[in-house]
Design a protein around this motif. Structure first.
Motif, PDB file in Angstrom:
ATOM      1  N   PHE A   1      39.214  39.572  35.812  1.00 29.76           N
ATOM      2  CA  PHE A   1      39.782  40.292  34.658  1.00 29.76           C
ATOM      3  C   PHE A   1      41.156  39.747  34.269  1.00 29.76           C
ATOM      4  O   PHE A   1      41.486  39.655  33.097  1.00 29.76           O
ATOM      5  N   LEU A   2      41.979  39.420  35.255  1.00 32.51           N
ATOM      6  CA  LEU A   2      43.313  38.901  34.911  1.00 32.51           C
ATOM      7  C   LEU A   2      43.208  37.454  34.427  1.00 32.51           C
ATOM      8  O   LEU A   2      44.058  36.980  33.682  1.00 32.51           O
ATOM      9  N   ASN A   3      42.160  36.772  34.857  1.00 36.05           N
ATOM     10  CA  ASN A   3      41.818  35.450  34.330  1.00 36.05           C
ATOM     11  C   ASN A   3      42.981  34.459  34.376  1.00 36.05           C
ATOM     12  O   ASN A   3      43.263  33.752  33.401  1.00 36.05           O
TER      13      ASN A   3
ATOM     14  N   TYR B   1      46.144  34.959  34.361  1.00 32.60           N
ATOM     15  CA  TYR B   1      47.412  35.282  33.717  1.00 32.60           C
ATOM     16  C   TYR B   1      48.499  35.660  34.722  1.00 32.60           C
ATOM     17  O   TYR B   1      49.658  35.309  34.539  1.00 32.60           O
TER      18      TYR B   1
END
Ligand SMILES: Nc1ncnc2c1ncn2[C@@H]1O[C@H](COP(=O)(O)OP(=O)(O)O)[C@@H](O)[C@H]1O
Ligand SMILES: Nc1ncnc2c1ncn2[C@@H]1O[C@H](COP(=O)(O)OP(=O)(O)O)[C@@H](O)[C@H]1O
Ligand SMILES: [Zn+2]
Ligand SMILES: [Zn+2]
Lengths: 301, 301
Positions: free
Chosen positions: B257-259, B261
């Protein structure tokens, strides 16, 4: 004995602001110039401080509030660096090291929004709050969190712009964020408004549906932040927030999304002093940078 | 001079734990009993403390970690109350006042999860962290945030269980939360698992698809919390987290989800010491309550 001279840099992705002063709100000299290459931009800042030293005597400490992501972990080898920024030329720039090797003064370092949050906290709309949130909605969505007069860091630093949103049923826009598509920044920053509606926000009329949708998305992000942090105030600045019609809609949606769960008049009565525009708008960043410089003297003395 | 005697109450929605000791981890006597009516339950706690005083001498201070929502604002008329709780009989209960009028000792007060977070922070899995998150996934989803050894309050206190989620495409469940439907608690607490799959989590096999979906939703909530707070560690307890297969899936989804970042090895390498089970599981709450009592003496002396 004269007061120590403080130096500050607000290192933004578009422009740099540099200043010196005897206190964060007693600025003697300030300069603003566009952000170009790291070498050119940082040299320009350093030249400004050299000039100031000739005029006012030695600088005692420096504070830098920088665009990022930045490395704030003092134990890390890349402490003081701008790290994985999308501004490619700046990725891996040792901004603290550049000034440290030239100026030999203690240097305070934080994110640009962390510094601006500190500035607003001490001298602006955050006065009197133990815990507050400072957001800017501009080219990106950034945020700083202040708890007990300190910018919150933790693992890295808050990156509230990348909270995932639930798109509204009538909105098919895919979002502009290369990492997450429909995150807060991807759906609600200036470039998202421009792409969705075909022109920049500033050219859309005040009653354009863009603004209700904007408030809807911003409030979704705020709801997650309120549930996680419980801020006593939310300060929202940046280019997009110059549309004042966003504020009442934002308060209405935040109340709607929390749906009575956070049972406080600030939210349930849509209080105007809960979600507010900054008081020191264009000065918050440089004020915060000078505060970071001042903190260094406290730590050293 | 003998050490002051500390008293603590972990006031949970299902059971109360009361204890006295000379330090938060040096407990002399402890009692656990079910939560019934306010009058009956609080009287039982008070009777226990009376007994302890006969045995060990006077109690110096009391700490209470209570289910809620509770009013933690010392300037408020309802400070020390359990406020708008869904446990109807307890709504509007002046829990601090009840003990204050009978015991005349300084009383520290926080949420149950705030107290448990403090307990884990000082003596458990949160040791060494400036900023961490403590969550319980049980009948509800609750959380406490600790910054610099203090439970974060702000406007009220964190209520991370009510962060809104994006339902997964293959899941049509409407959520159990009466306020928000598909919030984290509505989708991922024990009762949501039971309603979605027709039996309680404890009866589902380890390889049941329930656990992957559970991790998916918990990680969505964690992503929002990580972006807002940037915790150095996330401690997750409560009945549901007794399914150890949730942890690896949770780390995988959080990274997804944070991919990239939040570019830290804790997340990108799915480190096992970033999202962890509590160390003091059933004792964290009462330990934290005794810490709240101890803090009162620091404040008074
Ligand atoms: N008055 C305005 N109304 C709506 N959008 C605006 C306004 N002024 C600037 N913007 C948008 O805000 C973005 C620039 O944000 P700004 O905060 O000014 O700078 P930056 O984020 O680069 O520091 C642009 O996308 C621009 O279209
Ligand atoms: N081993 C387990 N696996 C899955 N779910 C469990 C397990 N143990 C308890 N639960 C669920 O957790 C919830 C109870 O949570 P718990 O943390 O034990 O108590 P509470 O939240 O009431 O203090 C129930 O919904 C129950 O079904
Ligand atoms: Zn994003
Ligand atoms: Zn909810």
């Amino acid at each position: 004995m004269s007061k120590p001279l403080l130096a500050g840099i607000e290192a933004g992705g578009t422009k740099f602001v540099c200043a010196v002063g005897y206190s964060p709100v007693d600025i003697l000299k300030e300069i603003r110039f566009p952000t170009t290459t790291p070498e050119e931009t940082m040299t320009r800042a350093y030249d400004f401080f050299k000039e100031c030293q000739e005029e006012y005597g030695p600088i005692a400490s420096l504070g830098i509030g920088s665009f990022g992501p930045v490395d704030l972990d003092r134990r890390s080898k890349t402490y003081g660096y701008i790290t994985s920024t999308p501004k490619v030329r700046w990725a891996g720039t040792d901004i603290v090291g550049f000034f440290k090797s030239r100026m030999d003064v203690p240097i305070g370092f934080d994110t640009d929004t962390g510094a601006a949050a500190l500035g607003e906290g001490r001298y602006g709309a955050g006065r009197g709050c133990d815990t507050f949130l400072y957001l800017t909605i501009g080219t990106g969505v950034g945020g700083g969190v202040v708890v007990d007069n300190k910018a919150l860091h933790g693992l890295v630093h808050p990156e509230v712009g990348h909270i995932r949103l639930v798109p509204r049923e009538d909105d098919t826009f895919q979002g502009t964020c290369p990492f997450h598509g429909t995150c807060l920044e991807g759906m609600a920053a200036g470039p998202a408004i421009q792409e969705r509606w075909g022109k920049p926000g500033i050219e859309l009329p005040e009653d354009h549906p863009a603004w209700d949708l904007e408030a809807y998305y911003l409030a979704q992000g705020l709801a997650a932040m309120v549930l996680t942090l419980s801020p006593q105030r939310i300060i929202m600045g940046g280019g997009v927030m110059h549309q004042p019609q966003i504020f009442p809609a934002l308060r209405r949606y935040l109340k709607e999304f929390l749906n009575g769960y956070v049972d406080r008049p600030e939210i349930t009565e849509e209080r105007e002093d809960y979600i507010v525009f900054p008081e020191r708008e264009n000065q918050a960043g440089i004020t915060g940078a000078l505060l970071l410089a001042q903190d260094q003297l406290g730590a050293v003395q």
